[in-house]
Each structure stands twice: as structure tokens, then as C-alpha cells.
Scaffold this motif. Structure first.
Motif, mmCIF file in Angstrom:
data_model
loop_
_atom_site.group_PDB
_atom_site.id
_atom_site.type_symbol
_atom_site.label_atom_id
_atom_site.label_comp_id
_atom_site.label_asym_id
_atom_site.label_seq_id
_atom_site.Cartn_x
_atom_site.Cartn_y
_atom_site.Cartn_z
ATOM 1 N N GLU A 39 0.825 -1.209 0.000
ATOM 2 C CA GLU A 39 0.000 0.000 0.000
ATOM 3 C C GLU A 39 0.862 1.263 0.000
ATOM 4 O OE1 GLU A 39 -3.269 0.547 -0.282
ATOM 5 O OE2 GLU A 39 -3.488 -1.588 -0.703
ATOM 6 N N LYS A 40 1.882 1.286 0.838
ATOM 7 C CA LYS A 40 2.742 2.462 0.946
ATOM 8 C C LYS A 40 3.723 2.559 -0.224
ATOM 9 C CE LYS A 40 2.588 2.698 6.010
ATOM 10 N NZ LYS A 40 3.388 2.666 7.248
ATOM 11 N N ALA A 41 3.850 1.487 -0.993
ATOM 12 C CA ALA A 41 4.822 1.476 -2.091
ATOM 13 C C ALA A 41 4.215 1.891 -3.426
ATOM 14 C CB ALA A 41 5.430 0.078 -2.213
ATOM 15 N N ARG A 42 2.983 2.388 -3.388
ATOM 16 C CA ARG A 42 2.322 2.750 -4.647
ATOM 17 C C ARG A 42 3.088 3.819 -5.415
ATOM 18 N NH1 ARG A 42 -4.185 2.924 -3.202
ATOM 19 N NH2 ARG A 42 -4.434 0.661 -2.936
ATOM 20 N N ALA A 43 3.659 4.779 -4.693
ATOM 21 C CA ALA A 43 4.436 5.828 -5.364
ATOM 22 C C ALA A 43 5.629 5.235 -6.094
ATOM 23 C CB ALA A 43 4.902 6.862 -4.350
ATOM 24 N N ALA A 44 6.184 4.165 -5.530
ATOM 25 C CA ALA A 44 7.338 3.530 -6.151
ATOM 26 C C ALA A 44 6.960 2.911 -7.490
ATOM 27 C CB ALA A 44 7.911 2.462 -5.227
ATOM 28 N N PHE A 45 5.711 2.458 -7.604
ATOM 29 C CA PHE A 45 5.268 1.881 -8.873
ATOM 30 C C PHE A 45 5.241 2.943 -9.968
ATOM 31 C CE2 PHE A 45 3.452 -1.262 -5.924
ATOM 32 C CZ PHE A 45 3.917 -2.429 -6.514
ATOM 33 N N THR A 46 4.834 4.146 -9.598
ATOM 34 C CA THR A 46 4.815 5.245 -10.571
ATOM 35 C C THR A 46 6.229 5.554 -11.047
ATOM 36 O OG1 THR A 46 2.879 6.209 -9.466
ATOM 37 C CG2 THR A 46 4.130 7.636 -10.954
ATOM 38 N N VAL A 47 7.155 5.593 -10.098
ATOM 39 C CA VAL A 47 8.554 5.826 -10.442
ATOM 40 C C VAL A 47 9.064 4.704 -11.337
ATOM 41 C CG1 VAL A 47 10.899 6.057 -9.533
ATOM 42 C CG2 VAL A 47 8.980 7.123 -8.325
ATOM 43 N N MET A 48 8.653 3.475 -11.020
ATOM 44 C CA MET A 48 9.076 2.319 -11.807
ATOM 45 C C MET A 48 8.618 2.448 -13.256
ATOM 46 S SD MET A 48 7.890 -1.681 -11.485
ATOM 47 C CE MET A 48 6.322 -1.318 -12.303
ATOM 48 N N ILE A 49 7.370 2.868 -13.455
ATOM 49 C CA ILE A 49 6.839 3.020 -14.809
ATOM 50 C C ILE A 49 7.643 4.042 -15.595
ATOM 51 C CG2 ILE A 49 4.843 3.808 -16.142
ATOM 52 C CD1 ILE A 49 3.074 2.657 -13.917
ATOM 53 N N VAL A 50 7.932 5.185 -14.956
ATOM 54 C CA VAL A 50 8.704 6.246 -15.613
ATOM 55 C C VAL A 50 10.106 5.746 -15.973
ATOM 56 C CG1 VAL A 50 9.722 8.532 -15.338
ATOM 57 C CG2 VAL A 50 7.418 8.079 -14.488
ATOM 58 N N CYS A 51 10.736 5.035 -15.046
ATOM 59 C CA CYS A 51 12.092 4.531 -15.273
ATOM 60 C C CYS A 51 12.129 3.513 -16.402
ATOM 61 C CB CYS A 51 12.655 3.914 -13.994
ATOM 62 S SG CYS A 51 13.024 5.109 -12.686
ATOM 63 N N VAL A 52 11.142 2.610 -16.414
ATOM 64 C CA VAL A 52 11.095 1.588 -17.459
ATOM 65 C C VAL A 52 10.889 2.224 -18.830
ATOM 66 C CG1 VAL A 52 9.761 -0.362 -18.369
ATOM 67 C CG2 VAL A 52 10.337 -0.265 -15.947
ATOM 68 N N LEU A 53 9.997 3.207 -18.897
ATOM 69 C CA LEU A 53 9.760 3.904 -20.159
ATOM 70 C C LEU A 53 11.023 4.621 -20.640
ATOM 71 C CD1 LEU A 53 6.188 5.387 -19.557
ATOM 72 C CD2 LEU A 53 6.816 3.462 -21.030
ATOM 73 N N ALA A 54 11.728 5.244 -19.697
ATOM 74 C CA ALA A 54 12.954 5.953 -20.048
ATOM 75 C C ALA A 54 14.033 4.987 -20.521
ATOM 76 C CB ALA A 54 13.455 6.761 -18.847
ATOM 77 N N LEU A 55 14.213 3.902 -19.777
ATOM 78 C CA LEU A 55 15.217 2.911 -20.166
ATOM 79 C C LEU A 55 14.843 2.244 -21.478
ATOM 80 C CD1 LEU A 55 15.963 1.235 -16.709
ATOM 81 C CD2 LEU A 55 17.552 2.574 -18.093
ATOM 82 N N GLY A 56 13.543 1.950 -21.655
ATOM 83 C CA GLY A 56 13.083 1.346 -22.898
ATOM 84 C C GLY A 56 13.336 2.245 -24.094
ATOM 85 N N GLY A 57 13.100 3.542 -23.905
ATOM 86 C CA GLY A 57 13.371 4.492 -24.972
ATOM 87 C C GLY A 57 14.852 4.552 -25.305
ATOM 88 N N GLY A 58 15.673 4.498 -24.268
ATOM 89 C CA GLY A 58 17.116 4.493 -24.490
ATOM 90 C C GLY A 58 17.574 3.254 -25.244
#
Length: 200
Positions: free
Chosen positions: A138-157
Motif C-alpha cells: 500500500e505504501k509502495a504505490r508511489a514507487a510503482f509510478t517511479v518504476m513506470i517512468v524509469c522503465v519507459l525511459a530505459l526502454g526508450g534508451g
């Protein structure tokens, strides 16, 4: 250990149909478009979503407190999460071998993409699992948002690198995968230390 993984798989079995349906669609799309990025990206999310969902079910049922009271070791509980993530990732990436049947997809670029996304999968789990095990889903939900952004950035790279530097992309992908694997060892011990200090 096998029993813990089997228990987690049974817990998320209800969501498995949803996961498999989406993956099947992306799998077909990858074949039709000759583009593996859709499928490889989905593997990253599902590989980490399955163990996190399993943790959420255990939190709801108070499983950890029960297991520890029954004499189960904390290191086994932590290790089972990592092995579950590894099992799901390997299974989904093994399915990508079928892409080799298509001549246009039997390229160095395709190999580089899957190696890179394998590394991304491990790196995401390396950072996210210790955090989830410490604070809960429950408290880690913000981390999931960060994870999505990071994956998209790494995927683009990865996409830019594989298209501009084919040879260098393969080497970079191998390095990324190695970092993810090595980071998993470090991540496990960090997670174990955090989890050992947790009071149920």
C-alpha cells in the motif's frame, strides 16, 4: 522453498488469466508488426507485478506473521519473492524464442532488446522488492509510478541505442543484464536486512 513459490502462484492464479490474455495480445502484435518492444516491455511489468501481488495477498491474510510463528526463516520468505520474480521472468522471456522462427526477427537487434529488457526487469526488481518488503504494498504505490517512468525511459534508451549502434547495443545490453543479475544479489541481502528488522 518450492512450496512457498507454489503458494504464491496459487494466490495470483485469479489474476493470471488477465495477465496471460494481455500477453497473448502483445505476443501476436509483436509477430504481426515484427516489433518485440511491446512484448518485452510487458514482461518487465508482469515479472514484478506477480511477486508484488503475491506479497499483497500475504499482507491481507497475515501470512508472514503466521509463517514466522510456525518457525519459517525470514531469509526463506525473502528469497522466495526473488525466485518467484526470476521464475516468471524466465518463463515469459523463454516464450520469446518463438520469434526466431520469423526470419526478419532473427536479428542482433532483437537479441539486444531482450537482453536489455531482461536487465531492466532485474534492475526494477532489485530496487522495488526491498522497498515493498519493508513498507508494504500500500505504501509502495508511489514507487510503482517511479518504476513506470524509469522503465519507459530505459526502454526508450534501448530503442535509440539498438537502432543507432547495433553492435554497441548488444554489448550495452549484456552489461545491463549483468548489472541486473549482480544487483539482485546485493538487493536480496538489503531486503533481508530490512525485512529482519520488520515487526509483525
Amino acid at each position: 522453498m518450492f512450496g512457498l513459490i507454489l503458494k504464491d502462484l496459487k494466490n495470483v492464479a485469479g489474476q493470471a488469466i488477465y495477465y496471460l490474455a494481455i500477453l497473448a495480445i502483445l505476443y501476436v502484435v509483436a509477430f504481426l508488426t515484427k516489433n518485440v518492444y511491446f512484448y518485452a516491455g510487458a514482461v518487465v511489468f508482469f515479472s514484478i507485478s506477480v511477486p508484488v501481488s503475491a506479497i499483497a495477498y500475504d499482507e491481507k491474510d497475515g501470512w508472514d506473521a503466521f509463517a514466522l510463528a510456525a518457525g519459517m526463516r525470514r531469509r526463506d520468505l525473502v528469497l522466495s519473492r526473488y525466485l518467484l520474480c526470476l521464475f516468471v521472468a524466465l518463463f515469459l522471456f523463454l516464450l520469446s524464442v518463438a520469434f526466431c522462427a520469423v526470419e526478419e526477427m532473427r536479428t542482433q537487434e532483437t537479441l539486444a532488446v531482450f537482453l536489455a529488457y531482461g536487465g531492466i526487469t532485474f534492475l526494477v526488481s532489485d530496487f522495488l522488492l526491498p522497498f515493498v518488503l519493508k513498507v508494504g504494498t500500500e505504501k509502495a504505490r508511489a514507487a510503482f509510478t517511479v518504476m513506470i517512468v524509469c522503465v519507459l525511459a530505459l526502454g526508450g534508451g534501448v530503442a535509440v541505442l539498438t537502432q543507432s549502434l547495433p553492435g554497441g547495443a548488444l554489448l550495452a545490453s549484456c552489461i545491463l543484464l549483468a548489472l541486473g543479475v549482480f544487483g539482485g544479489v546485493v538487493s536480496y541481502y538489503v531486503a533481508l536486512r530490512l525485512y529482519s528488522a520488520k515487526v509483525f
